[in-house]
Write an enzyme that holds these catalytic residues in place. Structure first.
Site, PDB file in Angstrom:
ATOM      1  N   ALA A  27      -5.782  18.280  -8.171  1.00 22.56           N
ATOM      2  CA  ALA A  27      -4.877  18.820  -7.152  1.00 22.56           C
ATOM      3  C   ALA A  27      -3.744  17.844  -6.851  1.00 22.56           C
ATOM      4  O   ALA A  27      -2.578  18.240  -6.723  1.00 22.56           O
ATOM      5  CB  ALA A  27      -5.657  19.128  -5.879  1.00 22.56           C
ATOM      6  N   SER A  28      -4.076  16.568  -6.738  1.00 23.22           N
ATOM      7  CA  SER A  28      -3.049  15.574  -6.412  1.00 23.22           C
ATOM      8  C   SER A  28      -2.020  15.462  -7.523  1.00 23.22           C
ATOM      9  O   SER A  28      -0.810  15.370  -7.271  1.00 23.22           O
ATOM     10  CB  SER A  28      -3.695  14.209  -6.150  1.00 23.22           C
ATOM     11  OG  SER A  28      -4.264  13.654  -7.333  1.00 23.22           O
ATOM     12  N   LYS A  29      -2.478  15.498  -8.761  1.00 22.92           N
ATOM     13  CA  LYS A  29      -1.559  15.341  -9.885  1.00 22.92           C
ATOM     14  C   LYS A  29      -0.745  16.614 -10.139  1.00 22.92           C
ATOM     15  O   LYS A  29       0.399  16.547 -10.604  1.00 22.92           O
ATOM     16  CB  LYS A  29      -2.335  14.925 -11.136  1.00 22.92           C
ATOM     17  CG  LYS A  29      -2.911  13.512 -11.054  1.00 22.92           C
ATOM     18  CD  LYS A  29      -1.810  12.466 -10.871  1.00 22.92           C
ATOM     19  CE  LYS A  29      -2.333  11.048 -11.008  1.00 22.92           C
ATOM     20  NZ  LYS A  29      -1.240  10.046 -10.911  1.00 22.92           N
ATOM     21  N   TYR A  55      -8.456  14.944  -7.763  1.00 24.16           N
ATOM     22  CA  TYR A  55      -7.547  14.310  -8.714  1.00 24.16           C
ATOM     23  C   TYR A  55      -6.615  15.349  -9.345  1.00 24.16           C
ATOM     24  O   TYR A  55      -5.396  15.159  -9.408  1.00 24.16           O
ATOM     25  CB  TYR A  55      -8.355  13.588  -9.797  1.00 24.16           C
ATOM     26  CG  TYR A  55      -7.501  12.762 -10.734  1.00 24.16           C
ATOM     27  CD1 TYR A  55      -7.023  11.519 -10.340  1.00 24.16           C
ATOM     28  CD2 TYR A  55      -7.171  13.234 -11.997  1.00 24.16           C
ATOM     29  CE1 TYR A  55      -6.233  10.756 -11.191  1.00 24.16           C
ATOM     30  CE2 TYR A  55      -6.380  12.482 -12.862  1.00 24.16           C
ATOM     31  CZ  TYR A  55      -5.927  11.242 -12.456  1.00 24.16           C
ATOM     32  OH  TYR A  55      -5.135  10.499 -13.300  1.00 24.16           O
ATOM     33  N   SER A  82      -0.890  13.840 -14.708  1.00 26.87           N
ATOM     34  CA  SER A  82      -2.041  13.747 -15.605  1.00 26.87           C
ATOM     35  C   SER A  82      -2.266  15.090 -16.280  1.00 26.87           C
ATOM     36  O   SER A  82      -2.039  16.146 -15.674  1.00 26.87           O
ATOM     37  CB  SER A  82      -3.296  13.356 -14.828  1.00 26.87           C
ATOM     38  OG  SER A  82      -4.455  13.504 -15.634  1.00 26.87           O
ATOM     39  N   ASN A  96       0.863  -1.175   0.000  1.00 25.01           N
ATOM     40  CA  ASN A  96       0.000   0.000   0.000  1.00 25.01           C
ATOM     41  C   ASN A  96       0.900   1.226   0.000  1.00 25.01           C
ATOM     42  O   ASN A  96       1.521   1.553   1.027  1.00 25.01           O
ATOM     43  CB  ASN A  96      -0.902  -0.013   1.231  1.00 25.01           C
ATOM     44  CG  ASN A  96      -1.814   1.204   1.306  1.00 25.01           C
ATOM     45  OD1 ASN A  96      -1.737   2.116   0.482  1.00 25.01           O
ATOM     46  ND2 ASN A  96      -2.690   1.234   2.311  1.00 25.01           N
TER      47      ASN A  96
END
Length: 247
Positions: A156-158, A154, A142, A63
C-alpha cells in the site's frame, strides 16, 4: 563528468540501494547530501566514499517521517552547496506481517516512512526547486506495489508513492520540476537479506531475465532521470525489474 557539480540529496543513504546511488552520483562529480536515520552506518559510509569518489559527500542524520527533520536536512544541503538540483527518495522500511495479524504500530511505521516520508521530502525539496525554476524529484517504489506480492502495509505504501508522483508531477511541471518514480524488482540489498530463501528463489523464478537486480541497476536509472537526457520525462513510473511485472 555527467553530474559534475550537480547538488543531489539521497535518503536511505547509509546502506544498500541508497548508498550505491550516492556512490554513483559522487563518482560522476556530484555534491551529495547523504541522509539516513542511522548515524553510525551513515558516517562510516560517507567517510569511506569521500576517500574514493570524484565529488563531495556530506552526512546528514534525519528521520524522514518527521517534517522538521526533513526541513532541516534539506536546509543543510542548501546551506552547504547553495542549491538543490535532485532529490532521490530511497529510504524505506518493511516487516513480514500477514494482513490479519498486522499490528497497528507496524502499519503506522511503514506508512510513515515509505509514504509520508516520501511526501515530506518531495514537498520540502519542491519549495527550494520552485525558487530555482528547475529540479528533478526521483521517488522509489517497489514491484510489490504492482503485483501485491508482499505485506499489505508495504504494498500500500509503495503504491501510494506512485500515485503521489503522478499527482505532483502535474502540479510542479510549470515550475520546471520533473517528478518520476523508479520501481525496482527484487534487488540485492540488506533488506532482502531478511527474506526467507524460499521466497527469494520464488522471486528469481518469476523474473524473466533470471536474476536479482543490483543496486547499480537502480543507480543508473536514477542517473538518467536526474540529467538533461530525460528532460521530456515526468510523471512516469519506470519499472526496473527484469520483466517481472508491467505497469
Amino acid at each position: 563528468m555527467k553530474h559534475q557539480d550537480q547538488v543531489v540529496l539521497v535518503t536511505g543513504a547509509g546502506q544498500g540501494m541508497g548508498q550505491e546511488i550516492v556512490r554513483h552520483f559522487a563518482d560522476a562529480g556530484a555534491k551529495v547530501g547523504a541522509v539516513d536515520i542511522n548515524k553510525e552506518a551513515l558516517t562510516a559510509s560517507v567517510d569511506e566514499l569521500n576517500g574514493s569518489v570524484n565529488g563531495e559527500v556530506i552526512a546528514i542524520t534525519a528521520n524522514i517521517a518527521k517534517s522538521d527533520s526533513v526541513r532541516d536536512a534539506i536546509a543543510a544541503v542548501v546551506e552547504k552547496f547553495g542549491r538543490l538540483d535532485v532529490i532521490i527518495n530511497v529510504a524505506g522500511v518493511g516487516s513480514f506481517d500477514t494482513f490479519i495479524d498486522t499490528p497497528d504500530e507496524h502499519w503506522d511505521k511503514v506508512i510513515a516512512v515509505n509514504l509520508t516520508g516520501t511526501f515530506l521530502c518531495c514537498r520540502e525539496a519542491a519549495k527550494v526547486m520552485t525558487k530555482q525554476g528547475s529540479g528533478s524529484i526521483i521517488n522509489v517504489s517497489s514491484t510489490a506495489a504492482l503485483t501485491g506480492e508482499g505485506p499489505s502495509h508495504y504494498c500500500a505504501s509503495k503504491a501510494g508513492v506512485m500515485g503521489l508522483t503522478r499527482s505532483i508531477s502535474r502540479e510542479l511541471a510549470a515550475s520546471g520540476i520533473r517528478v518520476n518514480t523508479i520501481i525496482p524488482g527484487p534487488t540485492n540489498t540488506p533488506m532482502m537479506a531478511d527474506v526467507p530463501d524460499e521466497w527469494t528463489q520464488k522471486m528469481i523464478a518469476d523474473i524473466p531475465l533470471g536474476r536479482m537486480g543490483e543496486s547499480e541497476d537502480i543507480a543508473k536509472v536514477a542517473s538518467f532521470l536526474a540529467c538533461d537526457d530525460s528532460g521530456f520525462i515526468t510523471g512516469q513510473n519506470i519499472a526496473v525489474n527484469g520483466g517481472m511485472a508491467f505497469i
